[in-house]
Design a protein around this motif. Structure first.
Motif, PDB file in Angstrom:
ATOM      1  N   HIS A   6       0.910  -1.072  -0.023  1.00 47.31           N
ATOM      2  CA  HIS A   6       0.153  -0.115   0.079  1.00 47.31           C
ATOM      3  C   HIS A   6       0.830   1.192   0.117  1.00 47.31           C
ATOM      4  O   HIS A   6       1.708   1.332   0.706  1.00 47.31           O
ATOM      5  CB  HIS A   6      -1.155   0.062   1.271  1.00 47.31           C
ATOM      6  N   VAL A   7       0.525   2.330  -0.808  1.00 49.62           N
ATOM      7  CA  VAL A   7       1.076   3.417  -0.857  1.00 49.62           C
ATOM      8  C   VAL A   7       0.468   4.558  -0.069  1.00 49.62           C
ATOM      9  O   VAL A   7      -0.810   4.687  -0.176  1.00 49.62           O
ATOM     10  CB  VAL A   7       1.428   4.116  -2.294  1.00 49.62           C
ATOM     11  N   PHE A   8       0.958   4.975   1.113  1.00 49.34           N
ATOM     12  CA  PHE A   8       0.248   5.879   1.931  1.00 49.34           C
ATOM     13  C   PHE A   8       0.645   7.335   1.643  1.00 49.34           C
ATOM     14  O   PHE A   8      -0.421   7.974   1.728  1.00 49.34           O
ATOM     15  CB  PHE A   8       1.121   5.650   3.588  1.00 49.34           C
ATOM     16  N   ASP A   9       1.653   7.675   1.329  1.00 48.69           N
ATOM     17  CA  ASP A   9       1.706   9.120   1.015  1.00 48.69           C
ATOM     18  C   ASP A   9       2.965   9.109  -0.307  1.00 48.69           C
ATOM     19  O   ASP A   9       4.240   9.034  -0.213  1.00 48.69           O
ATOM     20  CB  ASP A   9       2.302   9.935   2.075  1.00 48.69           C
ATOM     21  N   SER A  10       2.540   9.259  -1.334  1.00 48.09           N
ATOM     22  CA  SER A  10       3.291   9.100  -2.646  1.00 48.09           C
ATOM     23  C   SER A  10       4.179  10.236  -2.798  1.00 48.09           C
ATOM     24  O   SER A  10       5.353  10.043  -3.536  1.00 48.09           O
ATOM     25  CB  SER A  10       2.537   9.027  -4.108  1.00 48.09           C
ATOM     26  N   SER A  11       3.850  11.502  -1.988  1.00 46.77           N
ATOM     27  CA  SER A  11       4.693  12.710  -2.312  1.00 46.77           C
ATOM     28  C   SER A  11       5.635  12.690  -1.212  1.00 46.77           C
ATOM     29  O   SER A  11       6.628  13.599  -1.293  1.00 46.77           O
ATOM     30  CB  SER A  11       3.908  14.078  -2.080  1.00 46.77           C
ATOM     31  N   ASN A  12       5.657  11.970  -0.505  1.00 46.07           N
ATOM     32  CA  ASN A  12       6.771  12.098   0.701  1.00 46.07           C
ATOM     33  C   ASN A  12       7.417  10.860   1.252  1.00 46.07           C
ATOM     34  O   ASN A  12       6.715   9.989   1.918  1.00 46.07           O
ATOM     35  CB  ASN A  12       6.234  12.606   1.839  1.00 46.07           C
TER      36      ASN A  12
END
Length: 636
Positions: free
Chosen positions: A406-412
């Protein structure tokens, strides 16, 4: 009661002594309590008897051997604190012979020394400039049940980094140089005589979420656990003597053995209750006393803790952290309005709500945990979604694999990793609670055992189980994430009532004590702290606005710290209450300088050198000190 018995009370500790029957002070005052009625002629005889027996002087005084014992101060065992790390090794190497350990014997039962003794472990960091010494400064971290043996050295590690070229830094170094710093393990804890509650019976599983808790079976399980914990504790013969009254008398004994006429004291959380009890019992022996994050001493512990913490924790979520999440909606990704943020928890499945509640309560103790608090809600929401998508929610391997992908925060990326780790921790708690629970025998740590004993021995608790159920039914809908402490810690209903009588706060009202409080403290809420302050007309207070730090001092600022440190060094406070600005939360600080302040680096004028020689290291040490004030059940 015989005249000799009354004389013994009058002689006890050559000062204030409380019993359920009466109280005598060395100022010639006698306050009638209960059914005892003593005439003035009898009081005169008591005084004469005390003089003839040389109060505190001859063998007829059973407390003489305790007051005249010699404390053997020796080098501390490197493992005396139960932990070993580089910071401790560095500290002890730095202070050398200034750091000593010793043991003090005290009566198990202060009213009957024939019951035997307890041993209190003490750690002393000698003043750096003995010729300027004010005396000793005794520390207590709260609990009840927290081990305060190493607390004084923890403060030293932070303040020893102070810069002597800065006025505030120089003041902090004076504190270390002009006091013997004293930490101790209260009776029942740490390196002192330990108290533990244990039995073979298995603890029953409880449902503690607000949706599912109110069933006859669950209430019966809570009653069963409470009764068995009470029985397990009371089987231990020292259980009646684990209480604040006994600990206060231990502290007064320690004060005398240290050679101090007055007690100088810094207490946090429950340590404020301990300090208030001491000041109410021995007002003439109070020197400088700082009570940080206060409980209302006029209330019961049930009122102050079990009934006081849920609204304080809800207020922190609603009034501080939900608005913080909205101010930085793009970062936290929890919603664009406060209603959206507050609505996340009720939307979770009841089982995820239950595993989320304890981490949120723990993270609410320290202001620098604000981001982690909101990230934990984010991780719980993600876990709830993945559990809902799983073909079999009980297949923990499949859910764990879904979390890994799972990707929780793709920007950080850094935050994404931290969120995954938090979700994984919540999944482990979920599995242990709902999928593969393993009932264990009731066996509590000494810290948890002392907490139960002090709560039950000090003040009355609700014993009518119908009233208790109705209290829970009133709390659950208003504070759904934070109501369950009364459900989980239920032993006092089966204890049989308190074993001591709490003194009236009246003698404390003439004392110049200093209270310290943050506005949104979620463990010792402002209602209780304000009530205590209002009852003490000669007291002063330092109040931090817009912050929720539990255990404020040292705050690493130019408002709180100089006032508290200066007070301890003898300064007079001119204002009844000083309001200090709270540090901004991390995401509220738009500049590197602001973020440094949010990380607890004190602001100083450009013309002055910094307060700390290494501000970042000081911040780390102070955060470690604050983590020591968190109850064990809430520590990672």
């Amino acid at each position: 009661m015989k005249l000799s018995d009354v004389a013994g009370i009058a002689c006890h500790n050559k000062g204030h002594v409380d019993r359920t029957e009466g109280r005598v002070s060395n100022r010639g005052l006698f306050h009638i309590r209960g059914r005892l009625n003593v005439r003035a002629s009898v009081l005169a005889s008591v005084v004469l008897a005390c003089g003839l027996s040389a109060c505190g002087g001859d063998d007829s005084d059973p407390l003489q051997k305790y007051r005249e014992q010699t404390v053997e101060w020796t080098a501390c065992d490197p493992s005396i604190l139960g932990v070993s790390n580089a910071a401790i090794d560095e500290l002890w190497a730095t202070v050398g012979d200034r750091l000593k350990c010793g043991y003090v014997k005290a009566p198990l039962d202060w009213s009957n020394t024939e019951r035997g003794d307890v041993v209190m472990a003490v750690m002393r960091l000698a003043a750096g400039t003995p010729e300027k010494k004010h005396g000793s400064l005794v520390f207590n971290p709260g609990g009840p049940g927290a081990d305060g043996l190493g607390l004084a050295t923890s403060l030293l590690t932070a303040f020893s980094n102070s810069n002597p070229e800065n006025p505030q830094g120089a003041l902090q170094l004076r504190l270390l140089n002009e006091y013997d710093m004293i930490g101790f393990s209260p009776r029942g804890t740490g390196a002192s005589t330990r108290f533990q509650c244990a039995t073979n019976e298995l603890e029953r599983t409880l449902v503690t979420n607000a949706v599912e808790w109110d069933t006859p079976e669950n209430i019966a399980n809570s009653n069963y656990n409470g009764r068995k914990i009470a029985e397990a504790c009371l089987k231990n013969p020292i259980a009646p003597y684990i209480n604040t009254d006994a600990t206060v008398r231990d502290v007064d004994l320690l004060r005398g053995l240290l050679g101090d006429e007055k007690l100088n004291y810094l207490g946090y959380s429950y340590g404020t209750w301990l300090g208030a009890w001491y000041a109410s019992l021995f007002p003439e022996k109070v020197g400088r006393m700082v009570l940080d994050s206060s409980l209302d001493f006029s209330a019961t512990l049930e009122q102050g803790v079990f009934l006081g913490q849920p609204p304080a924790r809800q207020r922190l979520l609603d009034d501080v952290l939900a608005p913080y999440a909205v101010r930085h909606a793009d970062y936290f990704q929890l919603g664009n309005t406060e209603a959206e943020v507050r609505g996340i928890m009720p939307s979770l499945s009841p089982r995820v709500q239950q595993v989320l509640a304890t981490p949120l309560s723990g993270l609410g103790y320290i202001r620098t945990n604000a981001d982690r608090y909101l990230d934990t809600i984010f991780a719980a929401r993600s876990l709830d979604v993945l559990l809902g998508l799983a073909p079999d929610p009980a297949d923990m391997e499949a859910v764990d694999e879904a979390l890994d992908q799972h990707v929780f925060d793709s920007s950080n990326p850094q935050r994404n990793t931290a969120l995954r780790e938090t979700a994984d921790s919540l999944l482990k708690q979920y599995a242990g609670t709902w999928v593969s629970p393993s009932p264990t025998s009731i066996s509590m740590s000494s810290s948890a055992s002392v907490l139960v004993a002090v709560h039950c021995n000090d003040t009355p608790a609700t014993t009518d189980l119908t009233v208790w159920e109705n209290l829970l039914r009133g709390l659950a809908p208003r504070f759904p994430m934070f109501f369950s402490s009364l459900l989980e810690v239920h032993a006092c209903s089966f204890w049989g009532g308190p074993k001591v009588s709490k003194p009236a706060i009246t003698p404390m009202k003439d004392l110049n004590v200093l209270l310290v409080q943050s506005q949104y403290d979620s463990a010792t809420g402002t209602e209780g702290a304000n009530a205590l302050f209002q009852q003490l007309p000669k007291a002063h207070r330092v109040f931090v606005n817009n912050d929720f730090q539990h255990g404020v001092y040292p705050y690493t600022d130019s408002c709180v710290d100089p006032l508290v440190t200066g007070y301890l060094l003898g300064d007079s406070l001119t204002q009844r209450e000083k309001i200090c600005a709270g540090h901004p939360l991390k995401q509220d600080a738009p500049t590197p300088e602001g973020k440094a302040k949010a990380a607890n680096s004190p602001e100083v004028p450009a013309s002055q050198p910094p307060v700390y020689k290494d501000p970042e290291r000081a911040r780390e040490l102070i955060e470690e000190f604050k983590r020591g004030l968190i109850p064990p059940q809430f520590k990672p």
